[in-house]
Design a protein around this motif. Structure first.
Motif, PDB file in Angstrom:
ATOM      1  N   ARG A 132       0.832  -1.192   0.000  1.00  0.00           N
ATOM      2  CA  ARG A 132       0.000   0.000   0.000  1.00  0.00           C
ATOM      3  C   ARG A 132       0.872   1.250   0.000  1.00  0.00           C
ATOM      4  N   ILE A 133       0.255   2.335  -0.419  1.00  0.00           N
ATOM      5  CA  ILE A 133       0.889   3.645  -0.402  1.00  0.00           C
ATOM      6  C   ILE A 133       0.027   4.497   0.511  1.00  0.00           C
ATOM      7  N   ARG A 134       0.666   5.236   1.390  1.00  0.00           N
ATOM      8  CA  ARG A 134      -0.120   6.059   2.307  1.00  0.00           C
ATOM      9  C   ARG A 134       0.359   7.493   2.292  1.00  0.00           C
ATOM     10  N   LEU A 135      -0.471   8.347   2.829  1.00  0.00           N
ATOM     11  CA  LEU A 135      -0.137   9.748   3.045  1.00  0.00           C
ATOM     12  C   LEU A 135      -1.044  10.257   4.140  1.00  0.00           C
ATOM     13  N   PHE A 136      -0.703  11.393   4.689  1.00  0.00           N
ATOM     14  CA  PHE A 136      -1.524  12.012   5.723  1.00  0.00           C
ATOM     15  C   PHE A 136      -1.950  13.382   5.249  1.00  0.00           C
ATOM     16  N   VAL A 137      -3.164  13.767   5.642  1.00  0.00           N
ATOM     17  CA  VAL A 137      -3.689  15.083   5.291  1.00  0.00           C
ATOM     18  C   VAL A 137      -4.380  15.672   6.513  1.00  0.00           C
ATOM     19  N   HIS A 138      -4.134  16.934   6.760  1.00  0.00           N
ATOM     20  CA  HIS A 138      -4.742  17.647   7.887  1.00  0.00           C
ATOM     21  C   HIS A 138      -6.242  17.765   7.644  1.00  0.00           C
ATOM     22  N   GLU A 139      -6.999  17.658   8.714  1.00  0.00           N
ATOM     23  CA  GLU A 139      -8.459  17.708   8.613  1.00  0.00           C
ATOM     24  C   GLU A 139      -8.972  18.994   7.972  1.00  0.00           C
ATOM     25  N   ASP A 140      -8.226  20.095   8.036  1.00  0.00           N
ATOM     26  CA  ASP A 140      -8.662  21.368   7.469  1.00  0.00           C
ATOM     27  C   ASP A 140      -8.069  21.663   6.094  1.00  0.00           C
ATOM     28  N   ASN A 141      -7.372  20.709   5.498  1.00  0.00           N
ATOM     29  CA  ASN A 141      -6.731  20.932   4.208  1.00  0.00           C
ATOM     30  C   ASN A 141      -7.578  20.325   3.085  1.00  0.00           C
ATOM     31  N   GLY A 142      -8.695  20.967   2.805  1.00  0.00           N
ATOM     32  CA  GLY A 142      -9.621  20.481   1.784  1.00  0.00           C
ATOM     33  C   GLY A 142      -9.016  20.425   0.398  1.00  0.00           C
ATOM     34  N   GLY A 157      -8.929   4.897   7.941  1.00  0.00           N
ATOM     35  CA  GLY A 157      -9.550   4.824   9.253  1.00  0.00           C
ATOM     36  C   GLY A 157      -8.630   5.299  10.367  1.00  0.00           C
ATOM     37  N   LEU A 158      -7.341   5.461  10.072  1.00  0.00           N
ATOM     38  CA  LEU A 158      -6.383   5.918  11.079  1.00  0.00           C
ATOM     39  C   LEU A 158      -6.355   7.437  11.117  1.00  0.00           C
ATOM     40  N   THR A 159      -6.386   7.983  12.312  1.00  0.00           N
ATOM     41  CA  THR A 159      -6.166   9.418  12.504  1.00  0.00           C
ATOM     42  C   THR A 159      -5.080   9.577  13.558  1.00  0.00           C
ATOM     43  N   VAL A 160      -4.302  10.642  13.422  1.00  0.00           N
ATOM     44  CA  VAL A 160      -3.252  10.940  14.400  1.00  0.00           C
ATOM     45  C   VAL A 160      -3.345  12.408  14.766  1.00  0.00           C
ATOM     46  N   ALA A 161      -2.908  12.715  15.971  1.00  0.00           N
ATOM     47  CA  ALA A 161      -2.863  14.114  16.406  1.00  0.00           C
ATOM     48  C   ALA A 161      -1.643  14.787  15.792  1.00  0.00           C
ATOM     49  N   MET A 162      -1.778  16.067  15.492  1.00  0.00           N
ATOM     50  CA  MET A 162      -0.646  16.839  14.987  1.00  0.00           C
ATOM     51  C   MET A 162       0.371  16.997  16.118  1.00  0.00           C
ATOM     52  N   PRO A 163       1.653  16.846  15.806  1.00  0.00           N
ATOM     53  CA  PRO A 163       2.673  16.937  16.865  1.00  0.00           C
ATOM     54  C   PRO A 163       2.638  18.256  17.644  1.00  0.00           C
ATOM     55  N   ASP A 164       2.357  19.364  16.976  1.00  0.00           N
ATOM     56  CA  ASP A 164       2.377  20.663  17.657  1.00  0.00           C
ATOM     57  C   ASP A 164       0.998  21.147  18.090  1.00  0.00           C
ATOM     58  N   TYR A 171      -5.562  12.793   8.863  1.00  0.00           N
ATOM     59  CA  TYR A 171      -6.184  11.551   8.405  1.00  0.00           C
ATOM     60  C   TYR A 171      -5.203  10.806   7.515  1.00  0.00           C
ATOM     61  N   GLU A 172      -5.091   9.498   7.752  1.00  0.00           N
ATOM     62  CA  GLU A 172      -4.285   8.688   6.852  1.00  0.00           C
ATOM     63  C   GLU A 172      -5.175   8.260   5.684  1.00  0.00           C
ATOM     64  N   LEU A 173      -4.664   8.454   4.472  1.00  0.00           N
ATOM     65  CA  LEU A 173      -5.317   7.972   3.260  1.00  0.00           C
ATOM     66  C   LEU A 173      -4.397   6.915   2.665  1.00  0.00           C
ATOM     67  N   GLU A 174      -4.988   5.963   1.960  1.00  0.00           N
ATOM     68  CA  GLU A 174      -4.171   4.901   1.388  1.00  0.00           C
ATOM     69  C   GLU A 174      -4.639   4.516  -0.009  1.00  0.00           C
ATOM     70  N   LEU A 175      -3.709   3.927  -0.721  1.00  0.00           N
ATOM     71  CA  LEU A 175      -3.980   3.327  -2.015  1.00  0.00           C
ATOM     72  C   LEU A 175      -3.435   1.919  -1.903  1.00  0.00           C
ATOM     73  N   VAL A 176      -4.301   0.923  -1.991  1.00  0.00           N
ATOM     74  CA  VAL A 176      -3.916  -0.463  -1.810  1.00  0.00           C
ATOM     75  C   VAL A 176      -3.537  -1.058  -3.160  1.00  0.00           C
ATOM     76  N   ARG A 177      -2.481  -1.869  -3.155  1.00  0.00           N
ATOM     77  CA  ARG A 177      -2.013  -2.498  -4.395  1.00  0.00           C
ATOM     78  C   ARG A 177      -3.156  -3.290  -5.037  1.00  0.00           C
ATOM     79  N   PRO A 178      -3.359  -3.063  -6.313  1.00  0.00           N
ATOM     80  CA  PRO A 178      -4.409  -3.821  -7.001  1.00  0.00           C
ATOM     81  C   PRO A 178      -4.081  -5.322  -7.009  1.00  0.00           C
ATOM     82  N   ALA A 179      -5.094  -6.144  -6.924  1.00  0.00           N
ATOM     83  CA  ALA A 179      -4.910  -7.594  -6.952  1.00  0.00           C
ATOM     84  C   ALA A 179      -4.378  -8.022  -8.320  1.00  0.00           C
ATOM     85  N   GLY A 180      -3.513  -9.021  -8.291  1.00  0.00           N
ATOM     86  CA  GLY A 180      -3.020  -9.589  -9.548  1.00  0.00           C
ATOM     87  C   GLY A 180      -1.775  -8.984  -9.928  1.00  0.00           C
TER      88      GLY A 180
END
Length: 180
Positions: A132-142, A157-164, A171-180
């Motif tokens: 999978r490939i992941r990235l994080f995006v701030h809740e206010d960064n539309g 489904g994963l969320t993390v608090a901002m360090p500061d 929010y963690e977003l992901e792209l899962v490897r396609p099957a096959g």
């Protein structure tokens, strides 16, 4: 990115950190980055050009100016170092960070081309296949959330608090490897 690209890398990073959403999009500030000596930027470019676990994709304008970048970090379950937000991954994955396109270069497909390169590179890595490939995006960064969704990323489904700012969420977003 090549090691001798450090000046272009520095210039674009400072432009990125001047963007109005920089405080919620990057774990750095313009003040901190602009205070770094040239040796910092040279080492950063050298490390990216030599590493197998970090790659930066660059969109270069016809005049040689960098218009955008996307950096990809390889994160393996058996790695000794922790990931950006702590912990170790449970599967081989890559992590996209440092996404930026100059305002005047937006809206012409540049970000999609950068993401296509980052995704293709992730799926083609040698070694254990990236699941999978992941990235994080701030809740206010539309703006960023829209770009990432258009690139196929979905909430994990994963969320993390901002360090500061523990009240703010990433929010963690992901792209899962396609099957096959």
């Amino acid at each position: 990115m090549r090691a001798d690209d450090w000046e272009k890398s520095k210039e674009l990073r400072l432009v990125a950190l001047s963007d109005p959403v920089a405080p919620i999009a990057f774990l750095d500030s313009y003040e901190n980055a602009s205070a770094q000596p040239d040796s910092y930027w040279q080492e950063r470019a050298r490390a990216s050009s030599e590493a197998c676990s970090v790659v930066t994709f660059v969109a270069e304008a016809p005049d040689g100016r960098w218009d955008g970048t996307v950096t990809v970090l390889v994160e393996l379950p058996d790695a000794e170092e922790e990931t950006v937000f702590g912990g170790a991954p449970s599967v081989p994955q890559t992590h996209i960070v440092g996404v930026f396109v100059r305002p005047e270069a937006r809206g012409n497909g540049l970000i999609q081309a950068l993401f296509s390169a980052a995704v293709a590179w992730s799926w083609e890595l040698s070694g254990p296949p990236v699941e999978r490939i992941r990235l994080f995006v701030h809740e206010d960064n539309g703006r960023a959330l829209s770009v990432y969704r258009n690139a196929g990323f979905v909430p994990s489904g994963l969320t993390v608090a901002m360090p500061d700012d523990p009240q703010a969420k990433e929010y963690e977003l992901e792209l899962v490897r396609p099957a096959g």
